[in-house]
Design an enzyme around this catalytic site. Structure first.
Site, PDB file in Angstrom:
ATOM      1  N   ASP A  11       0.875  -1.172   0.000  1.00  0.00           N
ATOM      2  CA  ASP A  11       0.000   0.000   0.000  1.00  0.00           C
ATOM      3  C   ASP A  11       0.911   1.221   0.000  1.00  0.00           C
ATOM      4  O   ASP A  11       1.734   1.389   0.908  1.00  0.00           O
ATOM      5  CB  ASP A  11      -0.884   0.024   1.254  1.00  0.00           C
ATOM      6  CG  ASP A  11      -1.948  -1.066   1.221  1.00  0.00           C
ATOM      7  OD1 ASP A  11      -2.455  -1.358   0.127  1.00  0.00           O
ATOM      8  OD2 ASP A  11      -2.265  -1.616   2.287  1.00  0.00           O
ATOM      9  N   ASP A 130     -13.645  -3.092  -1.879  1.00  0.00           N
ATOM     10  CA  ASP A 130     -13.534  -2.851  -0.437  1.00  0.00           C
ATOM     11  C   ASP A 130     -14.940  -3.013   0.121  1.00  0.00           C
ATOM     12  O   ASP A 130     -15.873  -2.323  -0.318  1.00  0.00           O
ATOM     13  CB  ASP A 130     -13.016  -1.436  -0.157  1.00  0.00           C
ATOM     14  CG  ASP A 130     -11.596  -1.238  -0.676  1.00  0.00           C
ATOM     15  OD1 ASP A 130     -10.831  -2.218  -0.672  1.00  0.00           O
ATOM     16  OD2 ASP A 130     -11.264  -0.107  -1.086  1.00  0.00           O
TER      17      ASP A 130
END
Length: 252
Positions: A11, A130
């Site tokens: 990330d 998500d």
């Protein structure tokens, strides 16, 4: 039986690898090029690079950093964050990405999935979802790095995306993310058993047993993790050895 895959995730924020809990409390986790090089050497099956603030900051993915990482690894490399057009994908593939991951842009303009699948092949298109389980017991789709809730059920969006040409689903449970309490087995199982494409489970890995569970119970095709690898709590070779010893088909 298809070989299960172990996928470290980078990330990226401000050019650094970061990690949070439930998509918040972000902390530094190291240099992305160094980490990518280590994972490739250790035998990770693939690598995922997510520019986690690109969409929110309304900018493109960091193609120069992608290029730098790609030059150091020899495993499949998926890149996501801020991708919203055929041109964006062309640039990333030119800089060393093998697959691209789309999320918010695909939800807002579902025909983008059709476009990219037609242009680059379904194997290149990973749909990242998500998702968060709400008090009504349903899993809903969230956008903009988990900041915006929709009223769309995760399974419905995943099904539509596959019909449009998504070749793989990267499923991240926001409830489990960074908690190290295990993957979200229920929603992962739903997608794995109801859809025809590989499902990558993400969010919640804390022990080797969690990987075993997500493969054996939830039927995931791949498992993605970040902090346990970045902070050297679990090494990829040890994890693969553990899974192999449990009879799970894994590339050693």
């Amino acid at each position: 039986m298809l070989t299960k895959r172990i996928i470290p995730c980078l990330d990226i924020k401000d050019g650094r690898t970061v990690k949070g809990v439930n998509f918040e409390q972000i902390r530094d986790a190291g240099d992305p090029v160094e980490l990518a090089t280590i994972y490739a050497k250790e035998g990770a099956d693939e690598l995922v690079f997510l520019d986690i603030t690109a969409t929110n900051e309304k900018r493109k993915t960091l193609s120069e950093l992608v290029n730098k990482i790609a030059r150091h690894i020899n495993i499949p490399f998926t890149v996501g964050g801020g991708i919203s057009s055929v041109e964006d994908v062309q640039l990333l593939l030119k800089n060393g990405a093998d697959k691209i991951s789309i999320n918010t842009s695909a939800y807002k303009k579902p025909t983008l999935i059709n476009q990219l699948a037609l242009e680059f092949g379904t194997q290149c298109v990973v749909l990242a979802i998500d998702t968060k389980k709400e008090i009504d017991g349903n899993w809903y789709v969230y956008l903009n790095g988990g900041r915006v809730k929709t009223n769309t059920l995760c399974i419905d969006w995943a099904r539509e995306a596959v019909e449009r040409g998504a070749g793989e689903i990267l499923l991240t449970s926001m409830n489990n993310d960074g908690t190290k309490q295990g993957f979200a087995l229920d929603i992962t199982h739903d997608l794995s058993t109801q859809l025809s494409v590989p499902i990558i489970a993400s969010g919640g890995a804390g022990t080797m047993q969690h990987f075993s569970d997500v493969f054996e119970i939830a039927k995931a095709d791949a498992a993605l993790a970040a902090s346990i690898f970045h902070f050297k709590e679990i090494a990829v070779p040890a994890l693969k050895s553990y899974l192999s010893n449990k009879g799970i088909s894994i590339r050693i």
